[in-house]
Design an enzyme around this catalytic site. Structure first.
Site, mmCIF file in Angstrom:
data_model
loop_
_atom_site.group_PDB
_atom_site.id
_atom_site.type_symbol
_atom_site.label_atom_id
_atom_site.label_comp_id
_atom_site.label_asym_id
_atom_site.label_seq_id
_atom_site.Cartn_x
_atom_site.Cartn_y
_atom_site.Cartn_z
ATOM 1 N N ASP A 325 41.885 33.991 31.138
ATOM 2 C CA ASP A 325 43.306 33.943 30.774
ATOM 3 C C ASP A 325 44.042 35.005 31.573
ATOM 4 O O ASP A 325 43.792 36.199 31.415
ATOM 5 C CB ASP A 325 43.469 34.190 29.275
ATOM 6 C CG ASP A 325 44.860 33.833 28.762
ATOM 7 O OD1 ASP A 325 45.809 33.818 29.575
ATOM 8 O OD2 ASP A 325 45.001 33.581 27.550
ATOM 9 N N ARG A 327 47.400 35.367 31.608
ATOM 10 C CA ARG A 327 48.772 35.507 31.137
ATOM 11 C C ARG A 327 49.116 36.940 30.726
ATOM 12 O O ARG A 327 48.284 37.671 30.217
ATOM 13 C CB ARG A 327 49.030 34.555 29.972
ATOM 14 C CG ARG A 327 49.064 33.107 30.380
ATOM 15 C CD ARG A 327 49.178 32.185 29.184
ATOM 16 N NE ARG A 327 47.972 32.212 28.350
ATOM 17 C CZ ARG A 327 47.795 31.437 27.294
ATOM 18 N NH1 ARG A 327 48.752 30.587 26.935
ATOM 19 N NH2 ARG A 327 46.674 31.509 26.595
#
Length: 393
Positions: A325, A327
């Site tokens: 991930d 983000r």
């Protein structure tokens, strides 16, 4: 390595001290001595030359370079990190220009508003570097860090830097830098921490448009934002009062799910459920350009290819060379701060979103679960989210 806070580093720089700034492990992974031109003296340059041993450069803001007509050293810059050297300079009042005093004199002339372009001999013994606009938020380099730190001390946007080398001529890293810090009683920070500090204390989003937006799920106000440090465009849709613990959904863009209603994921269903909830209860949806958990559309499709061969959504990302991930939620936090929001109820099943917002000063008062039905195509995906990524589903 033991790092200090940005606040302590700023205080040291204001006192005329040098500090150590370390860049990322996947970059040069080196430490530079950094000082602020406005607060330094001859001893600063002498210390850098004697103890740092690297090339002494003078990071400056682009406006200084333009005012003094400091041209790029090379028009076709092939440096692997894009370091923007100008032609080297000496102030015209210097002799050879190489002594600590004369290099200090040249550096100080860069921030003197009475200095003219003709006041420098070219080439010389000080190497100005032009920082990227928006500093470390645009480029994670020592050049940008020095200029950002100068601004944070309240000084002119200019500094001096020097790489730290070991006695044997190799670059100091890791424990070598820690020993250097302790031996010379210096503060040491990372560029990563400077990025986080700036994101936490500055507002770098700009409202560009606000319109009424009727949808299948209700009538909303849509706000369009840009940032100072990227070409990203972010929208927020709002309904009702945002004053007291508003309901907020941070939704990562998913072209396949949101637009084409793909059943490989639950993104489209979560967006629809969020819009229905916000229409009924009020709040905000921040729509973030984070396709494929930050890897982009084409790479997400490549990950799908691997999933069809037996990978899951986590191992597919890893196989492509990405973290599971990528983000970051600083833009969402800045948009919330734009609306003077510091406490929210978060519509999410993802604990990392809680952590991501709290890292930037947003308090999560309550979690609102966002459970949507599985499909025959996303059962494995949902299990991976729960078992490997910790989603509360």
């Amino acid at each position: 390595m033991q790092f200090d806070t940005i606040e302590l580093a700023i205080e040291a720089l204001r006192n005329g001290e040098s500090i150590i700034v370390v860049d990322d492990e996947d970059r040069e992974n080196e430490g530079d001595l950094v000082a602020v031109t406005e607060w330094m003296d001859d001893n600063t340059i002498n210390f850098m030359a004697k103890e740092g041993r690297g090339l002494i450069c003078a990071p400056i803001d682009k406006s200084i370079a333009e005012r003094l007509k400091l041209q790029s050293m090379e028009q076709n810059n092939t440096d692997i990190y894009g370091t923007h050297f100008t032609v080297s300079i000496d102030h015209y009042k210097t002799t050879t220009g190489i002594s600590a005093h004369e290099r200090t004199q040249t550096a100080r002339a860069l921030i003197d508003e009475n200095t003219n372009p003709e006041d420098f001999h070219r080439p010389g013994h000080l190497f100005p570097l032009i920082a990227k606009e928006n500093g470390v938020l645009t480029r994670n380099g020592h050049t940008e860090a020095a200029v950002d730190l100068a601004r944070l001390t309240g000084a002119q946007p200019a500094g001096v830097i020097c790489e730290i080398m070991n006695d044997d001529g190799t670059m100091a890293k890791g424990e070598d830098l820690q020993s250097f810090k302790e031996r010379h009683h210096l503060k040491m920070i990372t560029i990563k921490s400077l990025v986080a500090f700036r994101k936490a204390v500055e507002l770098n989003v700009n409202l560009k448009a606000k319109v009424k937006m009727p949808t299948d799920f209700g009538h909303f106000d849509m706000y369009g934002f840009t940032t100072d440090y990227s070409d990203e465009e972010i929208v927020a849709i709002v309904k009702g009062d945002l004053k007291s613990n508003p309901n907020v959904r941070m939704h990562s863009a998913c072209l396949t799910g949101d637009i084409f209603h793909s059943q490989r994921c639950d993104c489209g269903a979560q967006l629809e459920a969020s819009m229905k909830y916000i229409d009924e209860h009020g709040g905000m949806i921040i729509y973030l350009p984070q396709e494929g958990r930050g890897i982009g559309l084409i790479n997400k499709l490549r990950a799908y290819e691997l999933i069809e061969k037996g990978y899951d959504t986590v191992t597919a990302n890893l196989a492509l060379g990405f973290d599971e991930d990528l983000r970051d939620y600083h833009v969402a936090a800045e948009i919330l701060k734009y609306f003077d929001i510091s406490e929210i109820n978060l519509l999410s099943n993802n604990p990392k979103k809680f952590e991501g917002l709290e890292d930037y000063g947003i308090e999560i008062v309550d979690r609102i679960e966002l459970i949507v039905p599985e499909t025959q195509y996303n059962h494995s995906y949902m299990e991976t989210k729960k078992n490997k990524m910790g989603h509360l589903i």
